[in-house]
Scaffold this active site. Structure first.
Site, PDB file in Angstrom:
ATOM      1  CD  GLN A   1       3.637   1.511  -3.710  1.00 55.69           C
ATOM      2  OE1 GLN A   1       4.752   1.830  -3.317  1.00 55.69           O
ATOM      3  NE2 GLN A   1       2.526   2.017  -3.200  1.00 55.69           N
TER       4      GLN A   1
ATOM      5  CE1 TYR B   1       8.747   9.507  -4.366  1.00 56.42           C
ATOM      6  CE2 TYR B   1       6.790   8.431  -3.477  1.00 56.42           C
ATOM      7  CZ  TYR B   1       8.075   8.923  -3.308  1.00 56.42           C
ATOM      8  OH  TYR B   1       8.692   8.853  -2.078  1.00 56.42           O
TER       9      TYR B   1
ATOM     10  NE  ARG C   1      -0.322   4.017  -0.681  1.00 58.27           N
ATOM     11  CZ  ARG C   1       0.298   4.425   0.429  1.00 58.27           C
ATOM     12  NH1 ARG C   1       1.296   5.285   0.363  1.00 58.27           N
ATOM     13  NH2 ARG C   1      -0.050   3.987   1.603  1.00 58.27           N
TER      14      ARG C   1
ATOM     15  N   GLY D   1       0.440   1.187   8.068  1.00 55.73           N
ATOM     16  CA  GLY D   1       1.829   1.328   7.693  1.00 55.73           C
ATOM     17  C   GLY D   1       2.758   1.121   8.857  1.00 55.73           C
ATOM     18  NE  ARG D   2       3.644   6.331  10.172  1.00 58.55           N
ATOM     19  CZ  ARG D   2       2.935   7.309  10.728  1.00 58.55           C
ATOM     20  NH1 ARG D   2       3.424   7.961  11.760  1.00 58.55           N
ATOM     21  NH2 ARG D   2       1.762   7.643  10.235  1.00 58.55           N
TER      22      ARG D   2
END
Length: 363
Positions: free
Chosen positions: A98, A177, A224, A316-317
């Site tokens: 990424q 971002y 993404r 994810g987590r």
């Protein structure tokens, strides 16, 4: 209707299942953004994912402000990534890098320069630095003549990712971002060809994707986006009007997959009351669509596939504490509990010491 354990073709990458590992910042590189040896163990342990999207990885010193996060702009970084991808491939996995430019979400104490963004804005709250939490700093607007250099950084990072053995790349255009700061009118106040109209605000995403595709190939390029609601102070007054055309353009470019991070009102790591745009994006994006945010159970992920909106789900987590997550989801085994205190710490604790199901059953 496919299930989570059906194979899926993500461009040139043949994924054996639809349980993807979402990008997860872990902070185990060194201060020069060089990966460390334990990162090879970490990724190899999670090789059962259909595809791993690496932790966000800086394309330049200017764009990487997270302490101990890795980069892809120096020869040393490339050399240190190679054992990581080799270990992952030896374990049977697949991984894309990424590519990350944080824009205004950095601090000069880490990067050595003032943050840059679409416009002269400032993020709310505090930023994580080597000296602890500090208030965000005022960003300066990137000049037009600086944008070719940003594109060059993405191109160089793509070349480096392939040289390091990654199977492809994902452009991080989400979560507030740099590219997201250009996409949304809450942070993009420009009056030149990169601001104002939706077409102009999409331009940087379009140009970055074209540069990356020219090097990696469309079939090894993912993107993404985070289309619904505010993210780190970045928001838009009419998100559907921005993200649907953006997804349509990415579809025209033929990228391998599009991942959408869409938290809901009950999210545990980011919340949004804004409606999810994945159904509208599904109508204009022809490639594999991956959904993400707050997926922890097999039933919830399968429901996303059954809806016809998603082709795969990125967890994810759940992958932090469960290196063998696909095995646990298939068998219905309970998940390990993660330790939040070690998410971003250095060393092996809370990183490579979570047991696989087979280890627990043998104990």
């Amino acid at each position: 209707m496919p299930d989570l354990f059906s194979p899926i073709q993500l461009g040139a990458i043949a994924a054996p299942n639809r349980i993807l590992m979402a990008p997860l910042t872990r902070g185990r590189a060194d201060r020069d953004a060089v990966p460390t040896p334990i990162m090879a163990d970490y990724y190899a342990q999670r090789a059962g994912a259909g595809l791993i999207i690496s932790e966000a990885t800086g394309i330049s010193r200017q764009g990487l402000g997270w302490p101990f996060a890795p980069g892809l702009w120096t020869d040393a970084q490339v050399a240190a990534w190679r054992p990581v991808t080799e270990a992952l491939h030896a374990a049977g996995g697949r991984i894309v890098a990424q590519l990350w430019h944080m824009g205004r979400q950095v601090h000069s104490s880490v990067t050595g320069e003032q943050p840059v963004s679409a416009s002269a804005t400032i993020s709310p709250g505090h930023v994580h630095t080597y000296e602890g939490r500090q208030p965000y700093e005022q960003a300066r607007a990137l000049d037009l003549d600086e944008l070719p250099g940003i594109l060059d950084s993405y191109a160089r990072a793509t070349e480096n990712a392939l040289a390091a053995g990654f199977d492809g790349v994902q452009i991080h255009a989400a979560n507030g971002y740099l590219i997201d700061q250009f996409l949304r009118d809450g942070s993009n106040h420009r009056t030149d060809r990169y601001g104002g109209s939706v077409e102009n605000r999409i331009r940087l995403l379009d140009e970055v994707t074209q540069r990356v595709v020219a090097i990696a190939g469309a079939d090894r390029t993912g993107v993404r986006l985070s289309p619904n609601g505010e993210s780190q102070g970045v928001d838009d007054s009419a998100p559907e009007a921005v993200f649907v055309p953006a997804a349509r353009r990415l579809s025209e470019l033929g990228i391998a997959f599009l991942e959408l991070r869409e938290p809901g009102p009950d999210g545990t790591f980011g919340r949004s009351d804004a409606p999810k745009l994945s159904p509208a994006i599904r109508k204009v994006f022809d490639g594999p669509l991956v959904v993400n945010s707050d997926f922890f159970t097999r039933d919830a992920a399968q429901a996303a596939l059954d809806s016809g909106v998603a082709d795969a789900v990125s967890f994810g987590r759940a992958f932090l504490a469960n290196p063998d997550l696909p095995v646990r989801l298939r068998s219905g085994a309970p998940l390990n509990e993660g330790n939040v205190k070690t998410w971003y710490s250095q060393g092996p604790e809370g990183y490579i010491d979570y047991p696989a199901l087979a280890e627990q059953e043998a104990a």
